[in-house]
Write an enzyme that holds these catalytic residues in place. Structure first.
Site, short mmCIF file in Angstrom:
data_model
loop_
_atom_site.label_atom_id
_atom_site.label_comp_id
_atom_site.label_asym_id
_atom_site.label_seq_id
_atom_site.Cartn_x
_atom_site.Cartn_y
_atom_site.Cartn_z
N HIS A 1 47.03 50.25 41.65
CA HIS A 1 46.69 49.96 40.26
C HIS A 1 45.26 49.47 40.04
CE1 HIS A 1 48.34 45.58 40.86
NE2 HIS A 1 47.59 45.98 41.87
N HIS A 2 44.46 49.34 41.09
CA HIS A 2 43.07 48.90 40.92
C HIS A 2 42.10 50.07 40.85
CE1 HIS A 2 44.37 44.84 41.44
NE2 HIS A 2 44.64 44.96 42.72
N ALA A 3 42.59 51.31 40.94
CA ALA A 3 41.70 52.47 40.84
C ALA A 3 41.46 52.81 39.37
CB ALA A 3 42.32 53.66 41.56
N ASN B 151 44.27 46.24 36.72
CA ASN B 151 43.06 46.43 35.92
C ASN B 151 42.67 47.90 35.76
OD1 ASN B 151 42.43 46.46 38.69
ND2 ASN B 151 40.39 45.60 38.38
#
Length: 279
Positions: free
Chosen positions: A98-100, A141
């Protein structure tokens, strides 16, 4: 990480699943990656042309094998979502990256499998309103950035307020949690907000990032949940999906407890719940 090989072994050993329950992820076609990520970024990944600063932000030494692995993980999440449409639930033993962002990787994430899967379902008219429930200790993010201003996807991130990333993006609903929060308070916050989202947004598909770095034993998490609390957290999400008959795809997310046993036990129980509730 070691957990990705140990978790399937544990599930087989205890009889939660059998060999026939596993599938080998296919390599996802490029067109579905480019529906989420900028082509210039994807080409830099494929051609190993990230700058030193960009590589440092991902946390990984860049290699062709790493990029292939990320493509395969995304393919696994798409396949698990297709299984969920058929059986009510599907599980990716990895994923939750989920940080990509659309144009860059961060925090051990190169491609966002949650976003790729959501866009795949929307573009193939397999879903119209997708809820992403992200209960990893770190804010989703990248997912928030990708779906900012896209009303078909509701992003819900419940995370450690003082934890990574220090610069948060804006999800549709962000709940920043204080360090050391205990089971009762956490579950109360989750239940109230999830019920409200389900009533107001009325999703027809749920993607669940079930990171176990919320455990009190986690080296990076800073929260205070017990194993029983994590079990109840997962039960809240899965039973809610089951009760409204909305398919759910689960991916594993983070987990960094000192003892590998704590990580495996916490991840394994969401598979046990899936068996108990859906089969």
């Amino acid at each position: 990480m070691e957990k990705y090989s140990l978790l399937p072994q544990q599930l087989l050993y205890e009889g939660t699943v059998s060999e026939e329950n596993f599938f080998v992820p296919e390599m996802l076609d490029k067109q579905w990656i480019l529906n989420t990520h900028e082509e210039s970024y994807f080409l830099k990944l494929k051609n190993q042309n990230l700058s030193k600063a960009e590589i440092r932000a991902t946390g990984f030494p860049l290699s062709p094998q790493l990029v292939e692995r990320e493509i395969q993980i995304a393919g696994g999440s798409v396949q698990a979502a297709l299984f969920a449409l058929e059986f009510g639930i599907g599980m990716n033993i990895a994923g939750g990256t989920h940080h990509a962002f659309t144009d860059r990787g961060e925090g051990f994430c190169l491609l966002n499998d949650l976003a790729i899967t959501a866009n795949y379902l929307l573009d193939n008219q397999l879903a119209k309103r997708i809820l992403i429930v992200d209960l990893d200790v770190h804010q989703g993010n990248g997912t928030a950035e990708i779906f900012g201003g896209k009303p078909e996807v509701f992003t819900f991130s419940m995370h450690g307020e003082k934890n990574y990333p220090h610069r948060k993006e804006k999800s549709d609903l962000d709940i920043g949690l204080p360090d050391g929060i205990q089971d009762h308070q956490y579950l109360d916050i989750l239940t109230r907000n999830l019920d409200r989202i389900l009533n107001d947004f009325e999703p027809d598909f749920i993607l669940y990032q079930s990171g176990v770095d919320v455990l009190e034993t986690d080296k990076l998490g800073r929260l205070g949940l017990s194993h029983a609390g994590v079990h109840q957290r997962d039960k809240v999400v899965l039973s809610s999906a089951k009760s409204i008959q909305v398919p759910v795809m689960c991916c594993m997310g983070g987990g960094y407890s000192v003892k590998i046993k704590d990580i495996i036990d916490a991840h394994a129980q969401v598979f046990r719940l899936a068996q108990d509730l859906f089969f």
